[in-house]
Design a protein around this motif. Structure first.
Motif, PDB file in Angstrom:
ATOM      1  N   ALA A 162     -11.690 -11.126   2.589  1.00 18.70           N
ATOM      2  CA  ALA A 162     -11.090 -11.739   3.543  1.00 18.70           C
ATOM      3  C   ALA A 162      -9.364 -11.672   2.559  1.00 18.70           C
ATOM      4  N   GLY A 163      -9.698 -12.216   1.782  1.00 22.43           N
ATOM      5  CA  GLY A 163      -8.849 -12.837   0.854  1.00 22.43           C
ATOM      6  C   GLY A 163      -8.054 -12.433   0.403  1.00 22.43           C
ATOM      7  N   GLY A 164      -8.846 -10.763   0.110  1.00 21.85           N
ATOM      8  CA  GLY A 164      -7.707 -10.272  -0.801  1.00 21.85           C
ATOM      9  C   GLY A 164      -7.701  -8.941  -0.060  1.00 21.85           C
ATOM     10  N   ILE A 165      -6.991  -9.057   1.158  1.00 21.83           N
ATOM     11  CA  ILE A 165      -6.711  -8.230   2.088  1.00 21.83           C
ATOM     12  C   ILE A 165      -4.864  -8.853   2.476  1.00 21.83           C
ATOM     13  N   PRO A 166      -4.306  -9.753   2.755  1.00 25.46           N
ATOM     14  CA  PRO A 166      -3.229 -10.424   2.615  1.00 25.46           C
ATOM     15  C   PRO A 166      -2.794 -10.201   1.079  1.00 25.46           C
ATOM     16  N   LEU A 167      -3.534 -10.338  -0.299  1.00 24.44           N
ATOM     17  CA  LEU A 167      -2.992 -10.478  -2.175  1.00 24.44           C
ATOM     18  C   LEU A 167      -2.794  -9.488  -1.217  1.00 24.44           C
ATOM     19  N   LEU A 168      -3.780  -8.175  -1.784  1.00 21.26           N
ATOM     20  CA  LEU A 168      -3.522  -6.511  -2.040  1.00 21.26           C
ATOM     21  C   LEU A 168      -2.352  -6.654  -0.744  1.00 21.26           C
ATOM     22  N   ALA A 169      -1.909  -6.800   0.332  1.00 21.18           N
ATOM     23  CA  ALA A 169      -0.827  -6.624   1.281  1.00 21.18           C
ATOM     24  C   ALA A 169       0.477  -6.882   0.125  1.00 21.18           C
ATOM     25  N   ALA A 170       0.498  -7.967  -0.183  1.00 20.24           N
ATOM     26  CA  ALA A 170       1.626  -8.199  -0.924  1.00 20.24           C
ATOM     27  C   ALA A 170       1.657  -8.044  -2.683  1.00 20.24           C
ATOM     28  N   LEU A 171       0.648  -7.005  -2.948  1.00 26.52           N
ATOM     29  CA  LEU A 171       1.315  -6.593  -3.883  1.00 26.52           C
ATOM     30  C   LEU A 171       1.299  -5.534  -3.813  1.00 26.52           C
ATOM     31  N   LEU A 172       1.040  -4.454  -2.673  1.00 30.54           N
ATOM     32  CA  LEU A 172       1.846  -3.340  -2.104  1.00 30.54           C
ATOM     33  C   LEU A 172       3.088  -2.915  -2.141  1.00 30.54           C
ATOM     34  N   ALA A 173       3.273  -4.620  -0.835  1.00 29.60           N
ATOM     35  CA  ALA A 173       4.211  -4.524  -0.185  1.00 29.60           C
ATOM     36  C   ALA A 173       5.613  -4.459  -1.363  1.00 29.60           C
ATOM     37  N   PRO A 174       7.107  -4.344  -0.440  1.00 30.90           N
ATOM     38  CA  PRO A 174       7.854  -3.981  -2.174  1.00 30.90           C
ATOM     39  C   PRO A 174       8.680  -5.681  -2.280  1.00 30.90           C
ATOM     40  N   GLU A 175       9.210  -5.458  -3.062  1.00 28.99           N
ATOM     41  CA  GLU A 175       9.512  -7.353  -3.015  1.00 28.99           C
ATOM     42  C   GLU A 175      10.524  -7.660  -1.901  1.00 28.99           C
ATOM     43  N   SER A 176      11.357  -7.527  -1.247  1.00 25.15           N
ATOM     44  CA  SER A 176      12.206  -8.014   0.005  1.00 25.15           C
ATOM     45  C   SER A 176      11.079  -7.918   1.164  1.00 25.15           C
ATOM     46  N   TYR A 177       9.485  -7.667   1.261  1.00 24.90           N
ATOM     47  CA  TYR A 177       9.820  -7.276   2.493  1.00 24.90           C
ATOM     48  C   TYR A 177       8.119  -7.602   2.477  1.00 24.90           C
ATOM     49  N   ILE A 178       7.681  -8.385   0.815  1.00 21.69           N
ATOM     50  CA  ILE A 178       6.600  -9.728   0.824  1.00 21.69           C
ATOM     51  C   ILE A 178       6.110 -10.289   2.077  1.00 21.69           C
ATOM     52  N   ILE A 179       6.517 -10.758   2.757  1.00 19.96           N
ATOM     53  CA  ILE A 179       6.610 -12.208   3.281  1.00 19.96           C
ATOM     54  C   ILE A 179       6.786 -11.154   4.663  1.00 19.96           C
ATOM     55  N   HIS A 180       7.426 -10.324   5.420  1.00 14.80           N
ATOM     56  CA  HIS A 180       6.734  -9.318   6.334  1.00 14.80           C
ATOM     57  C   HIS A 180       5.405  -8.630   6.788  1.00 14.80           C
ATOM     58  N   THR A 181       5.128  -8.362   5.256  1.00 15.72           N
ATOM     59  CA  THR A 181       3.937  -7.164   5.584  1.00 15.72           C
ATOM     60  C   THR A 181       2.584  -7.964   5.525  1.00 15.72           C
ATOM     61  N   VAL A 182       2.610  -9.330   4.573  1.00 14.06           N
ATOM     62  CA  VAL A 182       2.022  -9.810   4.785  1.00 14.06           C
ATOM     63  C   VAL A 182       0.823 -10.577   6.131  1.00 14.06           C
ATOM     64  N   LEU A 183       2.680 -11.078   6.790  1.00 10.48           N
ATOM     65  CA  LEU A 183       2.406 -11.527   8.037  1.00 10.48           C
ATOM     66  C   LEU A 183       1.723 -10.763   9.406  1.00 10.48           C
ATOM     67  N   ILE A 184       2.289  -9.656   8.875  1.00  9.64           N
ATOM     68  CA  ILE A 184       1.872  -8.035   9.993  1.00  9.64           C
ATOM     69  C   ILE A 184       0.146  -7.403   9.258  1.00  9.64           C
ATOM     70  N   VAL A 185      -0.281  -8.185   8.029  1.00  9.32           N
ATOM     71  CA  VAL A 185      -1.705  -7.574   7.386  1.00  9.32           C
ATOM     72  C   VAL A 185      -2.446  -9.078   8.329  1.00  9.32           C
ATOM     73  N   THR A 186      -2.274  -9.718   8.147  1.00  6.04           N
ATOM     74  CA  THR A 186      -2.653 -11.101   8.545  1.00  6.04           C
ATOM     75  C   THR A 186      -3.358 -11.361  10.028  1.00  6.04           C
ATOM     76  N   VAL A 187      -1.744 -10.735  10.980  1.00  2.00           N
ATOM     77  CA  VAL A 187      -2.034 -11.077  12.427  1.00  2.00           C
ATOM     78  C   VAL A 187      -3.588  -9.793  12.726  1.00  2.00           C
ATOM     79  N   LEU A 188      -3.139  -8.409  11.450  1.00  4.31           N
ATOM     80  CA  LEU A 188      -4.342  -7.570  12.276  1.00  4.31           C
ATOM     81  C   LEU A 188      -6.015  -7.864  11.473  1.00  4.31           C
ATOM     82  N   ALA A 189      -5.095  -8.947  10.271  1.00  3.28           N
ATOM     83  CA  ALA A 189      -7.048  -9.425   9.920  1.00  3.28           C
ATOM     84  C   ALA A 189      -7.570 -10.018  10.271  1.00  3.28           C
TER      85      ALA A 189
END
Length: 234
Positions: A162-189
């Motif tokens: 489960a911890g790998g999900i937001p981490l992977l999302a952060a690593l794949l997201a563009p630098e300026s969209y890391i927070i937004h991507t992680v928040l969305i993926v986390t809510v879904l997770a």
């Protein structure tokens, strides 16, 4: 021998309570803590390298901590259970009449008449006196017995996944969209975890979703706020 069941297609889920509790705890902690860590780091220093190092370290340390914590805490519970069973065994050897009276009183409190309670206590004691006292006086059973290794493995494994999900999302997201991507993926997770936890445990889905998603989002908001306010990773 097969026993008849009034709900063959709707089995009891209480047998899953031990490992399911540890698994949900590990998964929820993995999602929330790693998401909060990543969001906090990104809010202070939105560097992919910093996020990656913090995230990997968080997943590794968190999984080990969860597994060790579960093992130690559940082992303590197991020690208490074993000690109580040993005391009950000793009491049955030293004061069988008093222990028999306790059993009769328990069955009376559950609604049996005095004579029926005596008969039930007598027959159960003749079959397995210690088992009857462990089950009815101490409230212990094989279903609820503490299993440290099972809890540790379930919690550590689910934290890692489960911890790998937001981490992977952060690593794949563009630098300026890391927070937004992680928040969305986390809510879904979190929503997925709430749904699966409820379904596997045979519980209502709605309360599980609200509970898990609500606390998870709150934790991330607080962590992101602290990281932004002080300009440091948390």
């Amino acid at each position: 021998m097969t026993h008849p069941s009034a709900h063959e297609n709707e089995p009891h889920f209480i047998t899953r309570s031990g490992w399911l509790r540890a698994a949900v705890l590990g998964a929820n902690d993995g999602i929330v803590s790693i998401s909060s860590l990543v969001v906090g780091v990104a809010a202070a220093t939105p560097s992919p390298a910093a996020v990656a190092v913090a995230g990997v370290a968080g997943v590794t340390a968190g999984a080990m901590s969860m597994a060790a914590g579960e093992y130690v805490s559940v082992s303590s519970q197991s020690d208490i259970e074993k000690a109580d069973i040993q005391r009950e065994k000793q009491a049955l050897e030293n004061e069988p009449d008093i222990e028999h009276g306790e059993l009769v009183a328990i069955y009376e409190q559950r609604g049996l008449s005095r004579e029926t309670a005596k008969l039930v206590a007598k027959e159960l004691s003749a079959h397995d006196a210690l088992g009857a006292h462990v089950r009815d006086e101490l409230g212990l059973s094989e279903i609820h017995a503490a299993n440290p290794l099972q809890a540790a493995l379930a919690s550590g494994a689910t934290f890692t996944v489960a911890g790998g999900i937001p981490l992977l999302a952060a690593l794949l997201a563009p630098e300026s969209y890391i927070i937004h991507t992680v928040l969305i993926v986390t809510v879904l997770a979190l929503a997925t975890l709430g749904y699966l936890g409820a379904r596997i445990g045979g519980a209502p889905v709605g309360p599980s979703l609200v509970r898990i998603m609500g606390w998870g989002v709150f934790a991330m908001i607080v962590t992101a706020g602290i990281g932004k306010l002080f300009g440091i990773s948390v």
